[in-house]
Design a protein around this motif. Structure first.
Motif, PDB file in Angstrom:
ATOM      1  N   VAL B 406       0.803  -1.225   0.000  1.00  0.00           N
ATOM      2  CA  VAL B 406       0.000   0.000   0.000  1.00  0.00           C
ATOM      3  C   VAL B 406       0.835   1.274   0.000  1.00  0.00           C
ATOM      4  CG1 VAL B 406      -1.889  -1.139   1.194  1.00  0.00           C
ATOM      5  CG2 VAL B 406      -0.250   0.178   2.505  1.00  0.00           C
ATOM      6  N   PHE B 407       2.130   1.178   0.252  1.00  0.00           N
ATOM      7  CA  PHE B 407       2.918   2.410   0.373  1.00  0.00           C
ATOM      8  C   PHE B 407       3.422   2.893  -0.978  1.00  0.00           C
ATOM      9  CE2 PHE B 407       3.717   0.367   4.594  1.00  0.00           C
ATOM     10  CZ  PHE B 407       2.937   1.245   5.299  1.00  0.00           C
ATOM     11  N   THR B 408       3.264   4.191  -1.216  1.00  0.00           N
ATOM     12  CA  THR B 408       3.734   4.735  -2.493  1.00  0.00           C
ATOM     13  C   THR B 408       4.735   5.865  -2.327  1.00  0.00           C
ATOM     14  OG1 THR B 408       1.781   6.123  -2.447  1.00  0.00           O
ATOM     15  CG2 THR B 408       1.713   4.206  -3.878  1.00  0.00           C
ATOM     16  N   ARG B 409       4.711   6.544  -1.182  1.00  0.00           N
ATOM     17  CA  ARG B 409       5.510   7.762  -1.057  1.00  0.00           C
ATOM     18  C   ARG B 409       6.800   7.523  -0.287  1.00  0.00           C
ATOM     19  NH1 ARG B 409       1.790  11.800  -2.684  1.00  0.00           N
ATOM     20  NH2 ARG B 409       0.830  10.682  -4.396  1.00  0.00           N
ATOM     21  N   ASP B 410       7.565   8.600  -0.138  1.00  0.00           N
ATOM     22  CA  ASP B 410       8.896   8.455   0.448  1.00  0.00           C
ATOM     23  C   ASP B 410       8.953   8.695   1.955  1.00  0.00           C
ATOM     24  OD1 ASP B 410      10.005   7.761  -1.988  1.00  0.00           O
ATOM     25  OD2 ASP B 410      10.182   9.852  -2.574  1.00  0.00           O
ATOM     26  N   THR B 411       7.882   9.275   2.509  1.00  0.00           N
ATOM     27  CA  THR B 411       7.802   9.301   3.969  1.00  0.00           C
ATOM     28  C   THR B 411       6.420   8.810   4.370  1.00  0.00           C
ATOM     29  OG1 THR B 411       6.904  11.530   4.149  1.00  0.00           O
ATOM     30  CG2 THR B 411       9.304  11.347   4.114  1.00  0.00           C
ATOM     31  N   LEU B 412       6.351   8.338   5.600  1.00  0.00           N
ATOM     32  CA  LEU B 412       5.076   7.826   6.086  1.00  0.00           C
ATOM     33  C   LEU B 412       4.024   8.930   6.071  1.00  0.00           C
ATOM     34  CD1 LEU B 412       3.505   5.496   7.283  1.00  0.00           C
ATOM     35  CD2 LEU B 412       4.318   6.152   9.536  1.00  0.00           C
ATOM     36  N   LEU B 416       0.497   8.834   4.191  1.00  0.00           N
ATOM     37  CA  LEU B 416      -0.804   8.923   4.841  1.00  0.00           C
ATOM     38  C   LEU B 416      -1.639  10.055   4.240  1.00  0.00           C
ATOM     39  CD1 LEU B 416       0.115   8.240   8.569  1.00  0.00           C
ATOM     40  CD2 LEU B 416      -0.811   6.678   6.877  1.00  0.00           C
ATOM     41  N   MET B 417      -0.947  11.100   3.738  1.00  0.00           N
ATOM     42  CA  MET B 417      -1.675  12.228   3.149  1.00  0.00           C
ATOM     43  C   MET B 417      -2.129  11.932   1.727  1.00  0.00           C
ATOM     44  SD  MET B 417      -1.952  14.702   5.276  1.00  0.00           S
ATOM     45  CE  MET B 417      -2.177  16.260   4.388  1.00  0.00           C
ATOM     46  N   GLU B 418      -1.665  10.816   1.159  1.00  0.00           N
ATOM     47  CA  GLU B 418      -1.866  10.578  -0.269  1.00  0.00           C
ATOM     48  C   GLU B 418      -3.326  10.681  -0.710  1.00  0.00           C
ATOM     49  OE1 GLU B 418      -0.757   6.739  -1.699  1.00  0.00           O
ATOM     50  OE2 GLU B 418      -0.811   7.375  -3.784  1.00  0.00           O
ATOM     51  N   HIS B 419      -4.229  10.088   0.032  1.00  0.00           N
ATOM     52  CA  HIS B 419      -5.609  10.027  -0.434  1.00  0.00           C
ATOM     53  C   HIS B 419      -6.498  11.050   0.254  1.00  0.00           C
ATOM     54  CE1 HIS B 419      -4.454   6.640  -2.703  1.00  0.00           C
ATOM     55  NE2 HIS B 419      -4.168   5.898  -1.653  1.00  0.00           N
ATOM     56  N   ARG B 420      -5.917  12.202   0.635  1.00  0.00           N
ATOM     57  CA  ARG B 420      -6.723  13.170   1.389  1.00  0.00           C
ATOM     58  C   ARG B 420      -7.912  13.666   0.588  1.00  0.00           C
ATOM     59  NH1 ARG B 420      -2.006  15.238   0.207  1.00  0.00           N
ATOM     60  NH2 ARG B 420      -1.826  17.136  -1.032  1.00  0.00           N
ATOM     61  N   ASP B 426      -7.826  15.903   6.620  1.00  0.00           N
ATOM     62  CA  ASP B 426      -6.759  16.912   6.604  1.00  0.00           C
ATOM     63  C   ASP B 426      -5.568  16.440   7.428  1.00  0.00           C
ATOM     64  OD1 ASP B 426      -7.809  16.966   9.058  1.00  0.00           O
ATOM     65  OD2 ASP B 426      -8.476  19.063   9.022  1.00  0.00           O
ATOM     66  N   GLU B 427      -4.575  17.302   7.514  1.00  0.00           N
ATOM     67  CA  GLU B 427      -3.343  16.978   8.202  1.00  0.00           C
ATOM     68  C   GLU B 427      -3.588  16.587   9.657  1.00  0.00           C
ATOM     69  OE1 GLU B 427      -0.325  19.853   7.105  1.00  0.00           O
ATOM     70  OE2 GLU B 427       0.737  19.313   8.939  1.00  0.00           O
ATOM     71  N   GLN B 428      -4.515  17.321  10.291  1.00  0.00           N
ATOM     72  CA  GLN B 428      -4.766  17.076  11.692  1.00  0.00           C
ATOM     73  C   GLN B 428      -5.241  15.640  11.925  1.00  0.00           C
ATOM     74  OE1 GLN B 428      -3.791  19.136  14.033  1.00  0.00           O
ATOM     75  NE2 GLN B 428      -4.334  17.453  15.414  1.00  0.00           N
ATOM     76  N   ARG B 429      -6.100  15.204  11.009  1.00  0.00           N
ATOM     77  CA  ARG B 429      -6.644  13.852  11.121  1.00  0.00           C
ATOM     78  C   ARG B 429      -5.511  12.815  11.010  1.00  0.00           C
ATOM     79  NH1 ARG B 429      -9.495  10.173  12.437  1.00  0.00           N
ATOM     80  NH2 ARG B 429     -10.487   8.679  11.064  1.00  0.00           N
ATOM     81  N   ALA B 459       0.204   0.789   7.537  1.00  0.00           N
ATOM     82  CA  ALA B 459      -0.756   0.400   6.508  1.00  0.00           C
ATOM     83  C   ALA B 459      -2.177   0.507   7.038  1.00  0.00           C
ATOM     84  CB  ALA B 459      -0.469  -1.023   6.048  1.00  0.00           C
ATOM     85  N   LEU B 460      -2.346   0.105   8.300  1.00  0.00           N
ATOM     86  CA  LEU B 460      -3.657   0.191   8.944  1.00  0.00           C
ATOM     87  C   LEU B 460      -4.111   1.646   9.013  1.00  0.00           C
ATOM     88  CD1 LEU B 460      -5.480  -1.949  10.133  1.00  0.00           C
ATOM     89  CD2 LEU B 460      -4.517  -1.468  12.371  1.00  0.00           C
ATOM     90  N   ALA B 461      -3.175   2.525   9.372  1.00  0.00           N
ATOM     91  CA  ALA B 461      -3.502   3.948   9.471  1.00  0.00           C
ATOM     92  C   ALA B 461      -3.966   4.474   8.123  1.00  0.00           C
ATOM     93  CB  ALA B 461      -2.274   4.723   9.946  1.00  0.00           C
ATOM     94  N   LYS B 462      -3.261   4.080   7.073  1.00  0.00           N
ATOM     95  CA  LYS B 462      -3.601   4.573   5.744  1.00  0.00           C
ATOM     96  C   LYS B 462      -5.022   4.168   5.368  1.00  0.00           C
ATOM     97  CE  LYS B 462      -1.672   5.122   1.207  1.00  0.00           C
ATOM     98  NZ  LYS B 462      -0.547   4.914   0.310  1.00  0.00           N
ATOM     99  N   ILE B 463      -5.395   2.985   5.772  1.00  0.00           N
ATOM    100  CA  ILE B 463      -6.735   2.505   5.441  1.00  0.00           C
ATOM    101  C   ILE B 463      -7.789   3.144   6.338  1.00  0.00           C
ATOM    102  CG2 ILE B 463      -8.126   0.433   5.722  1.00  0.00           C
ATOM    103  CD1 ILE B 463      -6.325  -0.978   4.038  1.00  0.00           C
ATOM    104  N   LEU B 464      -7.430   3.331   7.606  1.00  0.00           N
ATOM    105  CA  LEU B 464      -8.402   3.901   8.544  1.00  0.00           C
ATOM    106  C   LEU B 464      -8.751   5.339   8.191  1.00  0.00           C
ATOM    107  CD1 LEU B 464      -7.182   2.438  11.937  1.00  0.00           C
ATOM    108  CD2 LEU B 464      -9.249   1.873  10.655  1.00  0.00           C
ATOM    109  N   LEU B 465      -7.815   6.029   7.523  1.00  0.00           N
ATOM    110  CA  LEU B 465      -8.079   7.411   7.142  1.00  0.00           C
ATOM    111  C   LEU B 465      -9.258   7.506   6.179  1.00  0.00           C
ATOM    112  CD1 LEU B 465      -4.442   8.686   6.755  1.00  0.00           C
ATOM    113  CD2 LEU B 465      -6.164   9.647   8.268  1.00  0.00           C
ATOM    114  N   LEU B 466      -9.504   6.439   5.452  1.00  0.00           N
ATOM    115  CA  LEU B 466     -10.625   6.442   4.510  1.00  0.00           C
ATOM    116  C   LEU B 466     -11.936   6.053   5.206  1.00  0.00           C
ATOM    117  CD1 LEU B 466      -8.836   4.831   1.455  1.00  0.00           C
ATOM    118  CD2 LEU B 466      -9.349   7.231   1.833  1.00  0.00           C
TER     119      LEU B 466
END
Lengths: 237, 580, 322
Positions: B406-412, B416-420, B426-429, B459-466
């Motif tokens: 699931v990771f595409t970018r160069d920093t975590l 995590l901001m990828e699919h904002r 937003d950033e705060q979230r 990876a979990l965080a990235k999914i939970l953001l959605l």
């Protein structure tokens, strides 16, 4: 040390000489209408690859030199297989160019050549294999050279090169085809044959740029990081 | 010339410290120990304690860049503890990931790789391949492509291609963490044969102590780069339980049950163990034996506790009541699926119901169709027959086995901001999620530089953001040590309490029993058993937890450690890291 | 296919010899023989379905080459028909056909070769000369299935993350590029561990001694000699002018080609060369037959059969043993 340097220089000279010798040789074959062109050109292409391979062997590559080439070749091969349904659209050239830029001309050459060799195991081997090896190798090699002399400072130069490389690939493959399989060879015949291939080559060139634009910057960054990581991970070598 | 007989070597380490470049703290601090030739040493410790660094420092070819103090000397059994010169084939190294270590494409070629590097003659190489293939029982797949091997077979191949060089010392860095329970047992059996029949010295880092304890002669326990304990396995178990270290979770349930039972009965089990020189049990059979010795007094204690009216069965009640009153949020009905029209069916008539706010575990062996069912539920594959139905507006998210996917970018953070835009956050979230999962300090790291547990959480965080309503997770605790597993389990519980439904595919029965509300057993393409967790495990004889196996028939059978502790009236299990 | 069990060098030289003769001359007879045996071998190696499939792709190519040559060339004398002001000659058509057949034969020989030597096994013989390159080819083949597998997994998780909406071509391309990017980063990350593993197993380019699971046996040597003999015979035939053939202005076979039966020697040697794999098959079959018929009491291989076979010797019998 000095002998090492001298042999490296000698290797470079051989590489450049090969690059010049092959087209000259091909032209002579065509000009003098040698009868067994198919055989002669096949052998010529095989021999054209050898100096690059031998130089690589002589450089005593470490795992950190070998693995990027292997991975990029595997990736380009998979890309070529996946894009097989669309003729002349293949991500190979763009992947090879990025490899040449980040890992240098030698890695660029090998990635191109080995991708052709490996992917033809799936796409079909033939007398074109050594030519494709040479053509894609050359694309990676030139990308490495141009990066090292600083020509690639502007991104658009790379895109232009990507476009040109698509045409170069076509030029090499078409020349091989014309010289080997058209007889008697006439200028009109040759031009007609080049013309027939032009649109396919254009498609390849455009596809290369289309792939290159989105991957160039992020991949360069990612690969540079990987390169650093490879360099850091080894210590006793 | 190369000697064909195998000798065993040892290692002496005196005052060894290691610091990575650009790091303030030492990864290893004043480590001293000695490994006798022919011994079997376990290197244990929580993740990040420096195990891998230590093991890599023992192998000169793999020693990382950094500042080194102290001495590591290789000792040969022949030269009687005098340090000797060693070359690459004296120390073999097996790493964690079965696939990544393999270099070449065919099994015999992979076996030959190290020997080619040693410059051996073709005759000798042939002979060693023959011997080794025979010893490891892999003769039948010598011509196979390595991509056709299962993970367990790959790891056995790695072991074989390490031992084919006739090393004197074998180092293994968590070699079983990526294997399923059956493959793990097979691998360790092989390892034990290597130790017992060939006498190779073994240093092994491992986070599941149960299976390796009986084989080991010493345990080295690292905490933050220092040696906290060095001694026999039994003393180590006593040490962990006595000092109540979080790492005690890596001990087998059998050991912990007996310990807790003894402790409750006389309050000072550590002394008892020391005085009577009693050995702590390491497997179910030993535990049952010891537990039945004290069963009468234990029964009395339990009755007394029950009379006090300790709150029990709280979790289970809530879960099953939820199930009764709602419709399934995601449902698969009579699914048939195969990947190709000429391939056999992977799923045949598979049914599964998923309810809101529950955790459901899908368990079963390799190739039983678990992951396929997950993909079908996620909607990324389409079944040939049957139907997946979901309540409208339900968002389903899937996490495949490897979080790398699931990771595409160069920093975590960037990642995590990828699919904002897509997830409208937003950033705060992002910062909030990162905070709640304990990732805040890792946000500017490259995702691939994270440890296994951190990557999983990322990876979990990235999914939970959605903001999904249903999470489908393929082996989310694979390769994690007990402490990390416990932490992830805590996260799942919190998510469930927020109303998210979770379906996990797992081999880990202990974790299932602890956090899961409902279990389904999949076999040969269909769900063959399904039930509320406690009763599910109580109805199984083989496919059940060690806790249940130990307690069955001796006291009132329970399936989890927590339940056992509650029964004994000791509910002060550290729940601190669970609530959020 | 018995040929598969021979030493890689033998197999390579066999194909090299056939290709050499095929590509050395432009002769209808040689082209025909080469094409015939190329199809036959392809059929023996991959079976009838795949052979028909590849012919299905190749035959249009033959038609195109023949037509293009007939269109471009106006050197022939025997005019078959005229369209407008263009005349189409038999010679041009014949030349195109021979060139096309030669190309098809070459393609088929190549593909049979790579089918026989799957996964770059042909590089085993390069192992001595180019040890690193041959190792790298092997590594590429080890990585291709993993890369495909990881690609599939990335595809699954990306589709689950972003929905499987790929109606727009643009999103489809963006998705493909994202997939390849993740794949690249992931594979590279794994490769770092592979590099560690290589170092742990003592990889150093200079003192490596490549090992190939092949050995020279007597039957390898015998068949090698046979290949060399036949190809030398064929090349001599070519050198003496046996392959002389004039396409233009009017096709005919010059007298020097037929003098002393040069053409027949050439064609005969080439037929034998082309049929060699089948001869080897027959030899193996006869041996199997003989060994199955053998009874303990009347243990006898027909001396007639043994004498007839070109490459006898204990080697092949030894290989039959389990």
């Amino acid at each position: 040390m000095t002998t090492d340097k001298r042999s490296i220089n000698r290797g470079r000279i051989v590489e450049v000489a090969t690059l010049i010798a092959l087209p000259v040789f091909m032209f002579l074959c065509a000009y003098y209408e040698i009868e067994q062109t198919a055989l002669v050109t096949l052998l010529a292409a095989i021999f054209a690859n050898i100096p690059f391979f031998i130089n690589f062997e002589k450089s005593r590559p470490k795992p950190r030199h070998i693995l990027p080439i292997v991975i990029m070749s595997a990736l380009a091969t998979v890309g070529r297989i996946l894009f097989a349904p669309i003729p002349h659209v293949k991500p190979v050239s763009s992947i090879v160019i990025v490899t040449g830029i980040v890992f240098g001309r030698q890695s660029g050459y090998l990635t191109g050549a080995l991708t052709a060799l490996a992917s033809n195991m799936f796409m079909g081997q033939g007398p074109w294999t050594p030519w494709q090896m040479f053509a894609w190798g050359l694309i990676g090699f030139l990308a490495g050279v141009m990066e090292s002399v600083g020509l690639f400072r502007h991104r658009w130069v790379v895109y232009v090169y990507g476009f040109a490389s698509g045409l170069l690939f076509g030029l090499i493959m078409d020349s091989w085809h014309i010289i080997s399989f058209i007889s008697p060879l006439t200028w009109t015949g040759a031009i007609a044959a080049y013309g027939a291939g032009f649109f396919f080559n254009l498609a390849h060139a455009i596809a290369t740029v289309v792939f290159l634009v989105p991957i160039l910057k992020p991949w360069t960054k990612k690969l540079t990081r990987i390169k650093l990581k490879f360099d850091l991970d080894h210590s006793v070598e | 010339m190369t000697k064909t007989h195998v000798r065993s070597g040892g290692i002496e380490i005196r005052g060894f410290s290691f610091r990575y470049p650009r790091s303030e703290t030492k990864a290893l601090d004043d480590v001293s120990f000695s490994v006798m030739p022919g011994s079997f040493t376990i290197v244990a410790g929580p993740s990040g304690s420096g195990k891998t660094t230590l093991l890599r420092c023992l192998k000169p070819e793999l020693t990382p860049h950094g500042e080194i103090e102290g001495v590591i000397s290789f000792v040969d059994s022949a030269s009687a503890s005098r340090p000797t010169h060693q070359s690459f084939h004296d120390i073999a190294f097996v790493m964690q990931n079965p696939a990544n270590q393999i270099v070449l494409d065919v099994v015999w070629h992979e076996l030959a790789f190290g020997l080619e590097n040693m410059g051996l003659s073709p005759e000798l190489i042939e002979r060693r391949i023959a011997e080794t293939a025979h010893f490891f029982g892999i003769s039948s797949w010598i011509h196979k492509k390595v991509s056709e091997l299962s993970g367990g077979e790959k790891q056995i191949l790695n072991l074989a291609s390490a031992l084919i060089m006739h090393p004197r010392l074998l180092i293994l860095d968590e070699p079983t963490s990526q294997l399923d329970p059956i493959a793990l047992k097979q691998f360790l059996t092989m390892l034990q044969r290597v130790h017992q029949e060939i006498g190779t010295t073994i240093i092994l880092s491992e986070h599941r102590m149960g299976d390796v304890f009986p084989m080991a002669s010493d345990v080295l326990y690292l905490e933050e780069g220092r040696v906290s304990f060095y001694g026999s396995p039994n003393d180590f178990a006593v040490y962990l339980l006595g000092y109540d270290k979080p790492f005690k979770r890596s001990l087998p349930a059998a050991t912990r049950i007996v310990w807790n039972a003894c402790k409750v009965l006389d309050g000072s089990s550590m002394e008892m163990n020391k005085e009577s020189n009693k050995v702590l049990p390491l497997n179910v059979q030993q535990a049952r034996e010891q537990l039945s010795n004290i069963s009468t007094s234990l029964q009395q204690h339990i009755s007394a506790t029950e009379a006090l009216g300790t709150k029990m069965r709280r979790d289970q009640c809530s879960a099953s009541s939820v199930k009764k009153c709602t419709k399934p949020i995601l449902q698969a009905k009579r699914l048939w699926f195969r990947y190709k029209s000429d391939a056999p069916f992977v799923l045949e008539e598979a049914n599964i119901d998923l309810y809101r706010g529950t955790i459901h575990a899908l368990i079963g062996g390799n190739g039983s169709g678990k992951s396929t069912l997950l993909y079908l539920l996620a909607g990324v594959l389409k079944s040939q027959r049957g139907k997946v139905s979901r309540v409208s507006d339900v968002k389903v998210s899937l996490l495949t086995q490897n979080p790398q996917a699931v990771f595409t970018r160069d920093t975590l953070f960037d990642d995590l901001m990828e699919h904002r835009a897509l997830g409208d956050y937003d950033e705060q979230r992002v910062l909030d999620i990162a905070e709640s999962l304990g990732l805040r300090h890792l946000l500017d790291r490259h995702p691939y530089d994270l440890s296994g547990g951190e990557m999983q959480k990322g990876a979990l965080a990235k999914i939970l953001l959605l903001e999904p309503d249903v999470l489908l997770l393929d082996e989310p605790v694979k390769g994690l040590d007990a402490v990390n597993k416990h932490e992830i389990a805590g996260i799942f519980k919190r998510l469930r309490d927020k109303g998210i439904s979770i379906l996990i595919v797992t081999h880990d029965l202990e974790i299932s029993a602890n956090i899961v509300d409902e279990c389904s057993l999949i076999f040969d393409g269909r769900i063959v058993a399904n039930g509320e967790t406690t009763s599910f495990f109580q109805d199984n004889a083989f496919y059940t937890t060690d806790t249940f196996r130990v307690t069955r028939g001796i006291v009132k059978p329970v399936v989890t450690m927590d339940a056992f502790d509650r029964m004994l009236g000791v509910t002060r299990e550290e729940q601190g890291d669970d609530h959020g | 296919m018995t040929l598969k069990r021979y030493h890689p060098v033998v197999i390579f030289l066999y194909f090299a010899a056939v290709l050499l003769v095929t590509m050395l001359v432009q002769h209808p007879v040689i082209a025909g023989i080469s094409f015939f045996f190329a199809v036959l071998l392809k059929w023996r190696v991959v079976g009838v379905v795949k052979t028909l499939k590849s012919l299905w792709h190749l035959l249009p190519m033959l038609a195109i080459i023949t037509c293009i040559n007939a269109l471009v060339n106006d050197s022939g004398m025997t005019v078959l028909f005229t369209i407008g002001r263009r005349s189409f000659s038999l010679e041009a058509l014949l030349y195109g056909l021979v060139a096309g057949l030669t190309l098809l034969a070459v393609i088929l020989w190549f593909s049979s070769y790579s089918d026989l030597m799957e996964n770059g096994r042909f590089l085993a013989m390069l192992g001595r000369r180019l040890p690193v390159i041959s190792m790298m080819v092997s590594m590429i083949f080890r990585y291709i299935p993993d890369t495909l597998q990881h690609g599939r997994e990335i595809d699954m998780s990306q589709r689950a993350l972003l929905g499987s909406d790929d109606r727009h071509r643009k999103t489809k391309v963006a998705r493909a590029i994202r997939l390849v990017s993740i794949l690249m980063a992931w594979s590279m990350e794994n490769a770092i561990e592979t590099a560690d593993s290589m170092r742990a197993k003592g990889y150093q380019a200079q003192c490596r001694r490549p090992y190939a699971r092949v050995r020279w046996t007597l039957r390898d040597v015998m068949s090698l000699l046979l290949i060399v003999l036949l190809s030398v015979l064929a090349v001599i035939g070519v050198a003496m002018g046996g392959a002389a053939f004039l396409f233009y202005p009017e096709w005919f076979i010059p007298a020097r080609a037929l003098a002393g039966g040069r053409l027949y020697i050439l064609a005969g040697a080439f037929v034998a060369l082309g049929g060699l794999p089948f001869l080897l098959d027959v030899e193996q079959w006869l041996r199997d037959f003989a060994s199955h018929r053998r009874r303990p009491s009347s243990c006898k291989i027909s001396p007639f059969v043994a004498a007839m076979l070109p490459c006898c010797g204990s080697a092949s019998q030894r290989q039959q043993l389990p």
